[in-house]
Design a protein around this motif. Sequence first.
Motif, PDB file in Angstrom:
ATOM      1  N   GLY A 194       0.623  -1.080  -0.056  1.00 26.66           N
ATOM      2  CA  GLY A 194      -0.073  -0.010   0.176  1.00 26.66           C
ATOM      3  C   GLY A 194       0.746   1.281  -0.016  1.00 26.66           C
ATOM      4  N   GLY A 223       1.354   4.255  -3.118  1.00 28.64           N
ATOM      5  CA  GLY A 223       0.571   5.197  -2.602  1.00 28.64           C
ATOM      6  C   GLY A 223       0.671   6.443  -3.581  1.00 28.64           C
ATOM      7  N   TYR A 240      -8.088   4.079  -0.518  1.00 28.02           N
ATOM      8  CA  TYR A 240      -7.234   3.419   0.289  1.00 28.02           C
ATOM      9  C   TYR A 240      -8.269   2.922   1.785  1.00 28.02           C
ATOM     10  N   GLY A 286      -4.832  -0.602   3.093  1.00 24.18           N
ATOM     11  CA  GLY A 286      -5.412   0.643   3.473  1.00 24.18           C
ATOM     12  C   GLY A 286      -4.649   1.517   4.227  1.00 24.18           C
ATOM     13  N   GLY A 288      -1.495   2.796   2.615  1.00 26.55           N
ATOM     14  CA  GLY A 288      -1.880   3.819   1.434  1.00 26.55           C
ATOM     15  C   GLY A 288      -1.756   5.108   2.348  1.00 26.55           C
ATOM     16  N   THR A 289      -2.709   4.932   3.278  1.00 22.41           N
ATOM     17  CA  THR A 289      -3.126   6.281   4.152  1.00 22.41           C
ATOM     18  C   THR A 289      -1.626   6.803   4.687  1.00 22.41           C
TER      19      THR A 289
END
Length: 302
Positions: free
Chosen positions: A71, A75, A91, A121, A124-125
């Motif tokens: 992730g 990103g 995400y 998730g 990515g965040t």
Amino acid sequence: MGLPALAVILGAFASFSGFLFGYDTGYISGCKEMESFIRTFGTLQSDGSVLLGSGRDSLVTSILSVGTCLGALCGSIVGDRIGRRFGIVFYICLFFIGVACQTGCKSLAGFAIGRVFAGLGVGGTSCLVPLYQAECSPKSIRGLVVSAYQFFVTVGLLVAACVVNATKDRPDNSAYEIPIGIQFVWGALIIGGMCLLPESPRWLLSRDDHVKAKQSLSKLLGQPEDSQAVTTEFAEIAANLEHERSVGKATWADCFKYGEGKTRLRIFTGMALQALQQLTGVNFIFYYGTSFFANSGISNPS
């Protein structure tokens, strides 16, 4: 929107994105020691007992990091393609899939897949949220807003431990489903924050959307579009982007080149800081602390 309101909203947004990361890291140690969790995902032994073996324990614990790594690596690609805001929302949707799998699946494979999606998730965040904050925050509060992310990672770890401790004695699967399922709330708060905030003006300018970039800056600075503050900030961002374009398209190999911006030094400094942090052994406590304290004979290991 004035500066005080912006500071509050961005600060709250930072809180819950970092909180999400910390909470997702912190709940698994306690959940793995719950009787209902072991009964659901463990294996039946010859003496009739159910045990969560070391292999299953390691899979449940470590598979999250696989998703987190993927992730985070993707990103920047997602953020550049669809924008910072929609990238974060994308995400969070992957994270929701992971939470749903972990709460709904009664097989180890389904739970592991959920951990991968949750990791995607979170990874990515953790990449896009600080980037979005840095590009949207005014200079006077930029450091405060971005650093709030790391602070609330630790708050998330604390809250995860408290929730697990509150549900550990429940006799059914809700003992571990509640700590996992409550993460829907944290994700929803992040999406709610994205509905209140505009897109990154820097990303909009990189797409040559000057009109929306000025509108975004106007909202972020709380000034009219034709004000001196908006005009100056717009010109500064445009000049930086023009300089980057004049250098040429960047590649992954540029991360390891020294160059004008000392990129290699920055990359290796960040890697060294992360490696030294892991060498403290703190993740052992996060992931295996409850197991270790239980095996040590402590009456309340969670």
